[in-house]
Structures are given as structure tokens and as C-alpha cells.
Write an enzyme that holds these catalytic residues in place. Structure first.
Site, PDB file in Angstrom:
ATOM      1  N   ASP A 303       0.871  -1.169   0.000  1.00  0.00           N
ATOM      2  CA  ASP A 303       0.000   0.000   0.000  1.00  0.00           C
ATOM      3  C   ASP A 303       0.917   1.232   0.000  1.00  0.00           C
ATOM      4  OD1 ASP A 303      -2.149   1.716   0.012  1.00  0.00           O
ATOM      5  OD2 ASP A 303      -3.233   0.669   1.591  1.00  0.00           O
TER       6      ASP A 303
HETATM    7  C1  NOJ Z   1      -4.042   4.010   0.278  1.00  0.00           C
HETATM    8  C2  NOJ Z   1      -5.229   3.117   0.345  1.00  0.00           C
HETATM    9  O1  NOJ Z   1      -5.181   2.327   1.521  1.00  0.00           O
HETATM   10  C3  NOJ Z   1      -5.358   2.190  -0.851  1.00  0.00           C
HETATM   11  O2  NOJ Z   1      -6.605   1.543  -0.782  1.00  0.00           O
HETATM   12  C4  NOJ Z   1      -5.207   2.946  -2.139  1.00  0.00           C
HETATM   13  O3  NOJ Z   1      -5.338   2.065  -3.226  1.00  0.00           O
HETATM   14  C5  NOJ Z   1      -3.863   3.645  -2.133  1.00  0.00           C
HETATM   15  N1  NOJ Z   1      -3.827   4.575  -1.038  1.00  0.00           N
HETATM   16  C6  NOJ Z   1      -3.567   4.361  -3.451  1.00  0.00           C
HETATM   17  O4  NOJ Z   1      -4.344   5.487  -3.587  1.00  0.00           O
END
Ligand code: NOJ
Length: 761
Positions: A303
Site C-alpha cells: 500500500d
Molecule cells: C491508500 C489506500 O489504503 C489504498 O486503498 C489505495 O489504493 C492507495 N492509497 C492508493 O491510492
């Protein structure tokens, strides 16, 4: 001839074998199969420098974002456009995410084509509930109990996203969410494992399509966040989870397995730790289970800065250590921290990370790019001159269908709904009434225009005489408006019926938007009180991204419609239901508790040694709070129609599920009302005694059936042995003989039709 390789899983999908496998509830059927990449990929790997390899494992947010995209994540040192293009040209960037700018994608891809090895870039985005057309938030859409609908909206979103060059969506979110305080429950399918599995599978199929990943309109799916992100303690986003391996396997894993069985070729490691080990450095999770047990041959991405956050977790000493831990655990690609680019070459040179580990991850990434058809034509989704595929009339019509099917009718005293579209004076009151922006929901980075319909517009277009509608905000979401209550009361007095559009704004849920309380804000409750005191009948249209405790709202209303955040066709879809053009057919995918203090509350809880008495009674020394029973105000699966479904006869044959056989369940549901009904008939099972205590009941199947006024429908379910699997004492799936309760019911906590059956030894 294509240069793409094919994995065993793709072969299974192509031959239909995956469909069979996906029917095995927990997906344990797959063995371990190493991927064999096509020769040209091995060739490329042989030619790549360490820096180029690290670049293939490095993803950054697009430097040229569309403004809103930047708001989705914390600000980090993102490079400028020129630097990003230079990185692409140097072969040090695998791709970018969250740009919808096709011209920028084209510039980057052209730069990559001028790089030494001409490895194509990959374009990703958070396409969570629509792209330029906004569909209902996933939680709302799950209320449809129609996986086919979720598949169609995901397909439409993929069609729009791929048209501007996007190859990869960071979706679906398949985290089981049982604590309504957690803001991100809005992105998933709710609290139930079966519904979660079916929605995960449908959404993956929708995003990826059925023509192969190299289809220009396919975007590869990414079931996330792996794993147990939804189990955050206290419902606090990013918080610790401490979940037993049994609960992981029983509850949190299955939607991921369903997504992978449906062919998803990527997943995202979650931010949270699980019992002391952050998912981003969890070798057991990513390597032993995901790749070893489940044969997952795709790409694991961290993530956003998840690898770097290993330092804050107190798990890694510094960035170098974090890089080492993440790559060795099985995180192939680093999102946004830049740590892999910075540290991997040196870690390999020092021998701390074997070259074979890097090559394995690079192979997976290149394999994915090949599957997406990018080596054959890097511009296959980048067609700036092609006619627009955005917001086509049929896509907006689909958004309207999805909106009306997501709505859940919680109560409808005196059949106050549907409203009459002529001759009735209606007051529409509340902060949501004219707030189209809020009804878009929390993940709408790419919906640039504001042409959606709010509730006021939707109602006006549905009414024969729009002048009979009075619209008053009455209050803000959390702050009072000067004179608001008075204006609302006057509008109510001058009307025959009041529709109150109240609840949460889109900023109340989503990432980093956990709440300590799951109630409607006080200013709106004050507004409701004042309006209800006029004595006019009140219909609440609730805006919400989570289950809410409605104990103070229910007594003041005749009807409550749960409207979540319905997206582009919110107003029109809601008006369809309010005025009875179509009946409500949604069911709650999350339990609405009696009071906020009950969270986390979910329907398939354990019974305990001192069960809450049935029928409910506040007897001493039993499992309930001192003032309320241990049950929901509106249970999982609940939802009314404009008809009057009545559950009739139940037939389960000889009541024995033989080892190799099935149990056929047949139930009749009548519609005693004078309007058509779409009923979601639900099958629940409880295992009376087992070597692991079993939930009070579990959903095993459901069917949505249309029943004409005065008509009836026979619903058939087939229960199989696999449906009774649970994770045994040895942490392996097992089925034990015994006696089971079975209910065919309209919701989790209404008995419906009951029988017992036996699984003989
Ligand atoms: C953080 C989030 O937890 C995730 O779901 C998302 O895809 C990413 N940011 C990218 O924006």
C-alpha cells in the site's frame, strides 16, 4: 502471435475449471505451481541492470494528477512531471497511478519506449465505484444482493478507465468489516463472508472482463487490503489487528480467495499489523499462504508507503531494513516510498537480498505487463483520438439501475411509501436534499463534472407538478443554519408529507475517516425533532457510508430508506423508489445495531455459554447488555418491499445430507400484498455441536426473486457438504457429522422457516 505467457490459473479460468474451484468455499483446491515466464521475459531479465530491476518494482503517484487525485493520499515528495518522464526513459519506473490524463499516459509510455529495454509502463488507479460515471459505493451496491449488478458496474467502470489508458485498478476492496466505526467499510461488501466472496468474485470478473487481460477494455483487479485491515481495533483506521489464524482463514481470507479464483492477478499488502507482524513484512501471509497454499502467481504491491511504514510500526530499523523485510516477505512492488529504488541494488550487492528474489518479483511484474498485452502494444489502452467512452447514456442508465437497487427500505408504517407523484404536497428537508456532490461518495477522483442529479432534481422530474415540492436544507451536516429549523417547520406545515434527507456526508467515511460514534449528528436530530413535532408524516432518506444506530430516529418516522451514496444517478434512482416506479429491493449488508455502544456487532456471532434468551428478555447473567438484547435493531439481510412477502411451506426431503450428496431445500414465498415484490430469500445454517464453536447462524445462499402481487414463488437451494466446512482444531478445513439448524428467512434475525437436518457419520 502474442508474446504473453499463460499461467495455470488463467488456463483454469479459460477452461472453466476455475468456476468449479471457486465453488469450493475456501478455495483450498489449488496446489503450488511455479510460473514459467515466456522466453522473452527471461531474456529481458538477463539484460536488466540492478537499477532497472529496482525500477520495475517501483510505482509512484502520477506527477500530473487531476487535482483531486492528490487528495486521496498523504502528500509525499512526488517528483515533477519532467523528472517522472526522465525516470520512465531511464527504465526506473514501472508505472504511475491515479492520473486520468490520457495525454500524460501517452507521454510517459513514449518515454518508456525510448528507454534502453523498452519495457512498457503500467497505469493504475483507484477505480473503486466508477470512473467518470459514479456508481453507488460498494457497500451500497452490495445491498442489492446482486453480484451480477456489481459485475456489470465494474465492467462499465473498467471500460471508462481503460479508455484513458488505465490498465490496473486498486479494487475491489474485499475486507470484511464488522466495526461500523471504521470509515473504510463503505468500500467493501459489508460484514458477511458469503456476500463478500460473491461480490469479490463478481467485481474481479467485471473489471477484468471475459476476453482475457490483453483485451483493451480489461483492467486487472487488485483484491485488497491483504489482510484483515477491516479488523482494526476500535474501528480506528490503520490500527493494530490481532486475529487468530482460524479467524483469518474462516472470515478474512475467503473473499480474497474468491477474487483470486476469479482470476485477479494482483493484490495489495495492507497497512496493518496482524498479531505483531505487519502485513507488508509478513512472510507467512504473502509467501506461505498466498503463494504457497493458494498458488497465486500475480503481483503483490505494497500500500501507499506501506514498506516505509514498517519503521513507524517499530518493525524495521530504517529504510534499508524496511526494504529488505518487505521484499523478502514477498512484496513485489513498492508504492510511493521509493525505497526499493533506493535500497534494492545495494541490498543485492551486499548479499542480504538474493538476486533470485529480485528476479522473481521482476518476472511477476513483467509477466503481468505481458498478460495485459502491453508488450504487444504499449498503447493499446492509450488512444487519445478515440471517441469518448465516458458517461455514455447506457452507463448512466446502469448507474440509475444500480442506485435504485442499492436502496434499502427499513420500515414503512401505514404504507406511507410509495409517495404519490401527483396531488401530494411534499417538503424535502435536510442537508442532503440538494447536495449532489456528497452523494458521489468518498472515492470519486475522476468525476470531473458535476452533472449528476441530487434528490431534489430527481423528485421534481418524477412529479407531475414540481411546484408541489418545497425544498429546505434546514441544517448543515454538523452545524446549524440560522433560521434553518424555522424554515423547515414552515415547509413541513405547508405539506402533506415530509421527506427528510439526512445523515452523513461523503467526508464522514472512507480512508482515515473513522468515527467514535455511529449516529446522525445532533443538529440533524434537532431538525428531525422539530419537523416531527409538526405531526406531518416523516420519511427519512438516509445518507450513510456505514451502519448507523437509528434508535432515536425510528420513533419519529413513518419510513426509512437507506440510500448510502448512490453516485451519478442518485436523485433519479431514489425518486424511482420513492414514487414507486420500482420497488425497493436492497437488503442490509451490515447489521444496524440498537445503540452505538454495541459495535462491533455482526449477525454471525458466537452464542457463548450463557446465550441471550430467545425470545428476547433481559434475564440476569445472560449475554446481553443491561438495557438491550444482543441483537440488531435492523439485522443483516433486512429490507422491506412494497409487497407483503409471507414465507410458506419448507421442504427439505428426508433431512439428510449424505456424504457425497446434497440437501435440496425448497421454500415457497407468497406475496400477500397488492404490489409486486422483489424478495431476497436467505438460507442460514447453524451447526449444533462441533469441535470448534460455531456461529449462531451463517448465510449459506440467497436468491432474489420477483413475486407479482398476490403471486408466489418457489425458491430452491442446494446445500452441499462443502457449505458446512469450517476451520478445525488443526487449522484445516473440516466438516463434521451432526445435526444442523436451517432457516429460510427474510433476514438474519427473523426466524422465517426452520428445519433441522443431519449430516450422517
Ligand atoms: C491508500 C489506500 O489504503 C489504498 O486503498 C489505495 O489504493 C492507495 N492509497 C492508493 O491510492
Amino acid at each position: 502471435m502474442t508474446r504473453s505467457g499463460i499461467t495455470r490459473r488463467q488456463l483454469l479460468v479459460a477452461t472453466g475449471a476455475a468456476t468449479l474451484l471457486s465453488q469450493v468455499p475456501m478455495g483450498f483446491a489449488l496446489g503450488r505451481t511455479p510460473i514459467k515466464a515466456p522466453a522473452f521475459i527471461e531474456d529481458l531479465i538477463g539484460k536488466m541492470t540492478l537499477e532497472e530491476k529496482a525500477g520495475q518494482l517501483t510505482l509512484f503517484a502520477a506527477a500530473m494528477q487531476n487535482g483531486a487525485a492528490a487528495a486521496a493520499n498523504p502528500v509525499t515528495a512526488t517528483s515533477a512531471v519532467t523528472a517522472q518522464i526522465a525516470a520512465a526513459k531511464a527504465g526506473q519506473l514501472t508505472g504511475v497511478f491515479n492520473s486520468s490524463n490520457v495525454l500524460y499516459h501517452e507521454r510517459l509510455q513514449k518515454a518508456a519506449m525510448r528507454s534502453r529495454l523498452k519495457i512498457p509502463m503500467l497505469f493504475a488507479a483507484d477505480v473503486i465505484h466508477g470512473f467518470t460515471t459514479v456508481f453507488p459505493v460498494p457497500l451500497g451496491e452490495s445491498a442489492s444482493f446482486e453480484p451480477d449488478l456489481a459485475q456489470r458496474t465494474a465492467r462499465a467502470a473498467a471500460m471508462e478507465a481503460s479508455a484513458v489508458g488505465i490498465d490496473w485498478t486498486f479494487a475491489p476492496m474485499v475486507d470484511i468489516a464488522r466495526d461500523a466505526r471504521w470509515g473504510r467499510g463503505v468500500e467493501g461488501a459489508g460484514e458477511d463472508v458469503l456476500l463478500g466472496r460473491r461480490m469479490a468474485q463478481a467485481r474481479v470478473r467485471g473489471f477484468q472482463g471475459d476476453k482475457g487481460l490483453d483485451d483493451p477494455e480489461a483492467v486487472v483487479a487488485c483484491p485488497k487490503h491483504f489482510c484483515a485491515y477491516g479488523a482494526a481495533e476500535g474501528g480506528l483506521d490503520y490500527n493494530t489487528t490481532d486475529v487468530s489464524e482460524r479467524v483469518l482463514r474462516q472470515t478474512y481470507f475467503p473473499p480474497f480467495q474468491a477474487g483470486f479464483d476469479a482470476g485477479a492477478m494482483t493484490t495489495m499488502a495492507s497497512f496493518n499489523e496482524i498479531s505483531g507482524i505487519p502485513a507488508t513484512a509478513n512472510k507467512w501471509l504473502l509467501d506461505d499462504v498466498l503463494r504457497g497454499e493458494w498458488d497465486f502467481s500475480g503481483v503483490v504491491v505494497s500500500d501507499y508507503t506501506g514498506d516505509e511504514e514498517l519503521i513507524a510500526h517499530g518493525f524495521a530499523r530504517d529504510g534499508r531494513d524496511a526494504t529488505r523485510l518487505a521484499i523478502l516477505a514477498g512484496v513485489d512492488m513498492s508504492m510511493q516510498s521509493g525505497l526499493y529504488l533506493k535500497h534494492l541494488p545495494d541490498l543485492v550487492k551486499s548479499g542480504e537480498v538474493p538476486m533470485a528474489v529480485i528476479d522473481r518479483s521482476v518476472r511477476r511484474v513483467l509477466q503481468l505487463k505481458a498478460q495485459l498485452g502491453l508488450f504487444d502494444d504499449p498503447f493499446r489502452r492509450i488512444k487519445p483520438q478515440a471517441p469518448s467512452r465516458q458517461r455514455l447514456p447506457e452507463t448512466l442508465e446502469l448507474a440509475r439501475e444500480a442506485a435504485r437497487k442499492s436502496v434499502v427500505l427499513l420500515k414503512n408504517d401505514d404504507d406511507i411509501l410509495p409517495l404519490r407523484s401527483s396531488g401530494q404536497r411534499i417538503a424535502l428537508i435536510g442537508p442532503v436534499a440538494q447536495d449532489w456532490d456528497s452523494t458521489k461518495g468518498p472515492w470519486t477522483l475522476f468525476n470531473g463534472d458535476d452533472s449528476g442529479s441530487d434528490l431534489a432534481q430527481g423528485m421534481k422530474s418524477a412529479m407531475a407538478d414540481a411546484s408541489l415540492l418545497r425544498v429546505v436544507a434546514g441544517s448543515g451536516y454538523a452545524t446549524a443554519l440560522a433560521g434553518g429549523i424555522q424554515a423547515a417547520v414552515e415547509a413541513a406545515r405547508a405539506s402533506d408529507v415530509v421527506v427528510m434527507a439526512i445523515g452523513e456526508s461523503r467526508d464522514d467515511s472512507g480512508e482515515a475517516h473513522s468515527h467514535t460514534s455511529i449516529t446522525i449528528p445532533k443538529v440533524q436530530l434537532d431538525l428531525l425533532d422539530a419537523v416531527a413535532a409538526t405531526g406531518k408524516p416523516v420519511v427519512v432518506v438516509l445518507s450513510n457510508g456505514r451502519a448507523l444506530a437509528l434508535d432515536t430516529v425510528v420513533p419519529k418516522t413513518k419510513a426509512i430508506l437507506v440510500a448510502w451514496f448512490l453516485g451519478s444517478s442518485s436523485g433519479a434512482g431514489l425518486a424511482d423508489v420513492l414514487f414507486g416506479k420500482t420497488g425497493p429491493s436492497g437488503r442490509l449488508p451490515v447489521s444496524f445495531p440498537r445503540e452505538p455502544g454495541q459495535v462491533p456487532y455482526y449477525y454471525d456471532h458466537k452464542i457463548t455459554g450463557r446465550p441471550d434468551p430467545k425470545p428476547e428478555a433481559l434475564t440476569a447473567f445472560k449475554t446481553h447488555y443491561t438495557t438491550i438484547p444482543n441483537s440488531a435493531l435492523f439485522p443483516f439481510g433486512h429490507g422491506l418491499t412494497y409487497g407483503r412477502p409471507e414465507y410458506g411451506a419448507l421442504d427439505i426431503g428426508d433431512g439428510k445430507l449424505q456424504a457425497a450428496g446434497t440437501l435440496e431445500v425448497r421454500a415457497t414465498v407468497h406475496n400477500r400484498g397488492d404490489r409486486a415484490a422483489e424478495e431476497v430469500v436467505q438460507l442460514y445454517v447453524h451447526d449444533r455441536a462441533a469441535s470448534i464453536t460455531r456461529p449462531i447462524q451463517e448465510l449459506k445462499d440467497f436468491r432474489k426473486v420477483a413475486i407479482a402481487a398476490g403471486g408466489s414463488a418457489e425458491v430452491r437451494f442446494t446445500l452441499r457438504r462443502e457449505d458446512l466446512l469450517f476451520i478445525g482444531q488443526d487449522l484445516k478445513p473440516t466438516v463434521e457429522p451432526g445435526v444442523f439448524d436451517l432457516w429460510v428467512a427474510p433476514s438474519a434475525e427473523v426466524d422465517g422457516l426452520h428445519a433441522t437436518f443431519e449430516l450422517p457419520a
